[in-house]
Design a protein around this motif. Structure first.
Motif, short mmCIF file in Angstrom:
data_model
loop_
_atom_site.label_atom_id
_atom_site.label_comp_id
_atom_site.label_asym_id
_atom_site.label_seq_id
_atom_site.Cartn_x
_atom_site.Cartn_y
_atom_site.Cartn_z
N GLU A 137 0.70 -1.29 -0.05
CA GLU A 137 0.04 0.09 0.04
C GLU A 137 0.86 1.17 -0.12
N ASN A 138 2.09 1.14 0.44
CA ASN A 138 2.88 2.15 0.36
C ASN A 138 3.65 2.35 -0.99
N CYS A 139 3.52 1.61 -1.89
CA CYS A 139 4.22 1.73 -3.25
C CYS A 139 3.10 2.15 -4.17
N SER A 140 3.73 2.69 -5.16
CA SER A 140 2.96 3.22 -6.22
C SER A 140 2.68 1.92 -7.40
N GLY A 141 1.82 2.33 -8.25
CA GLY A 141 1.04 1.14 -9.24
C GLY A 141 2.23 0.64 -9.88
N GLY A 142 3.34 1.48 -10.28
CA GLY A 142 4.41 1.05 -10.94
C GLY A 142 5.29 0.11 -10.21
N GLU A 143 5.75 0.71 -9.04
CA GLU A 143 6.45 -0.21 -8.03
C GLU A 143 5.70 -1.43 -7.73
N GLN A 144 4.47 -1.54 -7.57
CA GLN A 144 3.93 -2.75 -7.31
C GLN A 144 3.90 -3.76 -8.61
N GLN A 145 3.98 -3.34 -9.61
CA GLN A 145 3.98 -4.06 -10.87
C GLN A 145 5.28 -4.65 -11.08
N ARG A 146 6.65 -3.86 -10.51
CA ARG A 146 7.76 -4.54 -10.39
C ARG A 146 8.22 -5.30 -9.44
N ILE A 147 7.03 -5.22 -8.24
CA ILE A 147 7.14 -6.13 -7.06
C ILE A 147 6.85 -7.67 -7.82
N ALA A 148 5.71 -7.41 -8.55
CA ALA A 148 5.11 -8.81 -9.36
C ALA A 148 6.29 -9.28 -10.10
N ILE A 149 6.87 -8.48 -11.00
CA ILE A 149 8.03 -8.90 -11.57
C ILE A 149 9.16 -9.70 -10.94
N ALA A 150 9.27 -9.21 -9.71
CA ALA A 150 10.48 -9.71 -8.94
C ALA A 150 9.95 -10.92 -8.50
N ARG A 151 8.78 -11.10 -7.97
CA ARG A 151 8.20 -12.26 -7.57
C ARG A 151 8.11 -13.40 -8.65
N ALA A 152 7.99 -13.07 -9.78
CA ALA A 152 7.88 -14.07 -11.03
C ALA A 152 9.26 -14.20 -11.41
N ILE A 153 10.52 -13.76 -11.06
CA ILE A 153 11.81 -14.06 -11.55
C ILE A 153 12.70 -14.56 -10.51
N VAL A 154 12.11 -14.45 -9.08
CA VAL A 154 13.05 -14.74 -7.99
C VAL A 154 13.61 -16.21 -8.32
N HIS A 155 12.70 -17.15 -8.63
CA HIS A 155 13.20 -18.67 -8.81
C HIS A 155 13.94 -18.67 -10.06
N LYS A 156 14.43 -17.74 -10.72
CA LYS A 156 15.25 -17.67 -12.03
C LYS A 156 14.73 -18.63 -13.21
N PRO A 157 13.33 -18.31 -13.65
CA PRO A 157 12.52 -19.33 -14.52
C PRO A 157 13.49 -19.05 -16.13
N LYS A 158 13.37 -20.23 -16.77
CA LYS A 158 13.65 -20.12 -18.13
C LYS A 158 12.64 -19.12 -19.21
N LEU A 159 11.43 -19.18 -18.45
CA LEU A 159 10.41 -18.16 -19.46
C LEU A 159 9.66 -17.17 -18.56
N LEU A 160 9.59 -16.01 -18.72
CA LEU A 160 8.78 -15.19 -18.11
C LEU A 160 7.70 -14.69 -19.06
N ILE A 161 6.63 -14.92 -18.62
CA ILE A 161 5.12 -14.59 -19.49
C ILE A 161 4.63 -13.42 -18.65
N ALA A 162 4.34 -12.22 -19.57
CA ALA A 162 3.73 -11.16 -18.94
C ALA A 162 2.51 -10.84 -19.80
N ASP A 163 1.15 -11.03 -19.36
CA ASP A 163 0.00 -10.87 -19.91
C ASP A 163 -0.31 -9.34 -19.78
N GLU A 164 -0.39 -8.51 -20.32
CA GLU A 164 -0.93 -6.97 -20.37
C GLU A 164 -0.28 -6.38 -19.06
N PRO A 165 1.02 -6.53 -18.98
CA PRO A 165 1.61 -5.92 -17.58
C PRO A 165 1.55 -4.73 -17.61
#
Length: 239
Positions: A137-165
């Motif tokens: 709640e203390n983060c902007s919309g752009g920061e929240q989306q970057r948090i979501a990206i960090a969550r998606a890449i934290v396990h070092k996936p081979k594939l990153l899917i971004a659906d209308e990010p």
């Protein structure tokens, strides 16, 4: 790395198709824009890649997996190699930024001694290391989306899917998000980004697959895209 072979998906009750005879090959390390109007089949195609949608016909191959043949209890093996970012951030408000990202590792059984370093590395990649102890709640919309990206890449996936990010972001923040996804791609991660914003292709050209009514209307390589942009817009886009 990824192969869709004559993939179709239709709804038996209405006999309508969200995908029809889609055949596409994507190599490891590619950045692919998946474009098309709403209802063209973009989200359905992405969902077939991580097993949320089982196609009615055809085969979906990712790395060593035939995705559409995996049993439900086997899907976790696939999803450890895939990160997914949606338009909605889906963050847990009662957890800090660090905890939101760490949660993915905890539920997949990563050793506790490794989690802190992995989370901080992911947050550094998206430029939010300093926000680790804040709440969403203390983060902007752009920061929240970057948090979501960090969550998606934290396990070092081979594939990153971004659906209308970038769907809910302003133009300036959307541009920053696009550059971040290309930065992640340069580390070797394959990125497939669904978007209806075709101007992204002009800003940072790459391969473009266009869907229309569930079918592949066109599939342009980066070189072909650059040629089109060069002819249309002059020498600026030649690299």
């Amino acid at each position: 790395m990824i192969r869709l072979i004559s993939v179709s998906n239709y709804y038996k009750k209405t006999d309508t198709k969200s995908l029809e005879q889609v055949s596409v090959d994507i190599d490891q390390g590619e950045f692919v824009y998946l474009i098309g109007k709403s209802g063209s089949g973009k989200s359905t195609l992405l969902k077939t890649l991580y097993g949320q949608v089982r196609p009615t016909e055809g085969h979906v191959v990712f790395d060593s997996f035939v995705v559409n043949q995996l049993k439900n209890h086997e899907l976790h093996q696939l999803r450890r190699q895939v990160g997914v970012v949606f338009q909605e951030y889906n963050l847990l408000d009662y957890m800090t930024v660090f905890e939101n990202v760490a949660y993915v590792l905890e539920v997949t059984g990563v050793e506790a001694s490794l989690i802190e370093d992995m989370v901080m590395e992911a947050l550094e990649t998206v430029g939010l290391k300093h926000k680790a102890l804040d709440f969403p709640e203390n983060c902007s919309g752009g920061e929240q989306q970057r948090i979501a990206i960090a969550r998606a890449i934290v396990h070092k996936p081979k594939l990153l899917i971004a659906d209308e990010p970038t769907g809910s972001l302003d133009p300036k923040t959307s541009w920053k998000m696009l550059r971040l996804l290309h930065k992640i791609n340069k580390t070797g991660t394959t990125v497939i980004m669904a978007t209806h914003e075709q101007h992204f292709v002009h800003q940072m050209p790459s391969r473009v697959i266009q869907l229309e009514n569930g079918k592949v209307r066109s599939d342009r390589s980066k070189n072909h895209t650059l040629l089109i942009l060069n002819n249309t817009m002059g020498e600026y886009y030649v690299v």
